[in-house]
Design an enzyme around this catalytic site. Structure first.
Site, PDB file in Angstrom:
ATOM      1  N   HIS A  88      13.157   2.161 -12.142  1.00 24.95           N
ATOM      2  CA  HIS A  88      12.795   3.223 -10.825  1.00 24.95           C
ATOM      3  C   HIS A  88      11.786   3.919 -10.640  1.00 24.95           C
ATOM      4  O   HIS A  88      11.187   4.361 -11.344  1.00 24.95           O
ATOM      5  CB  HIS A  88      14.355   4.950 -11.095  1.00 24.95           C
ATOM      6  CG  HIS A  88      14.703   4.498  -9.686  1.00 24.95           C
ATOM      7  ND1 HIS A  88      13.800   5.986  -8.867  1.00 24.95           N
ATOM      8  CD2 HIS A  88      15.499   4.347  -8.500  1.00 24.95           C
ATOM      9  CE1 HIS A  88      13.702   6.231  -7.473  1.00 24.95           C
ATOM     10  NE2 HIS A  88      15.373   5.211  -7.659  1.00 24.95           N
ATOM     11  N   GLU A 157      13.451  -0.996  -3.111  1.00 22.39           N
ATOM     12  CA  GLU A 157      13.889   0.064  -2.598  1.00 22.39           C
ATOM     13  C   GLU A 157      12.434   0.524  -2.600  1.00 22.39           C
ATOM     14  O   GLU A 157      11.429   0.945  -3.432  1.00 22.39           O
ATOM     15  CB  GLU A 157      14.008   0.786  -4.124  1.00 22.39           C
ATOM     16  CG  GLU A 157      15.580   1.235  -4.095  1.00 22.39           C
ATOM     17  CD  GLU A 157      15.975   2.193  -4.665  1.00 22.39           C
ATOM     18  OE1 GLU A 157      17.378   3.156  -4.067  1.00 22.39           O
ATOM     19  OE2 GLU A 157      15.823   2.822  -5.526  1.00 22.39           O
TER      20      GLU A 157
END
Ligand code: PGA
Length: 230
Positions: A88, A157
């Site tokens: 992430h 993302e």
């Protein structure tokens, strides 16, 4: 479709229990083929029954040992957790995880047979340089990663869309997913300001196999509204 909720550093054990209780009722209306994942903070990990999978937002690549402040697979497996988020952008950025660290973590959890939700995404300055720069940046985030691993899900993302309320446009998502699919044939999620108001247009994009949701997943009602959108 895959619907994944990333709580980040939000919710407690108690509020996670209440959340899951509320969500479970709403999930009765979901399509059977849709899959739901919830990534609560480490203190709220536990054994929860229901039509969803609980995953860890992070863990140290070890069974156990002298790694102060970390949890390993021993702590995850107490709760039967075999799913983990790796790469992430917040961990890359705020926790200083390099591509090497991320790749090592990936290799370890792959070796243990975990389902891995692997995140990639470019910063705004790269997006502004154009599609070619974006793809070069994103593909570099596959360095050291076995993209043929069978238990792999990828999440694209864009960093500038995370937590900003500004999602990437349908065109940006469509073209990035199309390009990524030339390299990686795995379920590909989009993440970055996904919310009830834009779920339909994002879910309808060809090449979007699901969504990874932060802010708008924190409320069970809102997350359920996305899963059960029509
Ligand atoms: P956001 O976060 O939905 O709050 O933009 C997405 C994520 O970081 O996974």
């Amino acid at each position: 479709m895959i619907f994944a909720a990333n709580f980040k550093t939000n919710h407690t054990r108690r509020s996670t229990e209440l959340y899951i209780k509320a969500l479970k009722e709403k999930l009765l209306a979901k399509k059977p083929e849709d899959q739901v994942y919830i990534f609560p903070p480490a203190t709220a990990l536990g054994t929860y029954e229901g039509d969803f999978t609980i995953g860890a937002q992070n863990a140290y690549p070890a069974k156990n040992g002298a790694f102060t402040g970390e949890i390993g697979t021993e702590q995850l497996e107490e709760f039967g957790i075999k799913t983990i988020l790796i790469g992430h952008s917040e961990r890359r950025e705020h926790l200083g995880e390099s591509q090497d660290d991320v790749a090592q973590k990936f290799a370890f959890f792959k070796e243990q047979g975990y389902e891995i939700l692997y995140c990639i995404g470019e910063p705004l300055e790269i997006r502004e340089e154009g599609d070619e720069a974006v793809m070069e940046y994103l593909l570099a985030q596959f360095d050291g990663i076995d993209i043929s691993y069978k238990n792999l899900i990828i999440a694209y993302e864009p960093i500038w869309a995370i937590g900003t309320g500004r999602s990437a446009t349908v065109e940006e998502i469509a073209s990035t997913h199309e390009s990524l699919k030339k390299t990686v044939q795995k379920p590909l999620l989009y993440g970055g300001s996904v919310k009830p108001a834009n779920i339909k247009e994002i879910a309808d994009i060809r090449g979007v196999d699901g969504v990874l949701v932060g802010s708008a997943s924190l409320d069970a009602e809102s997350f359920a509204a996305m899963i059960c959108h029509k």
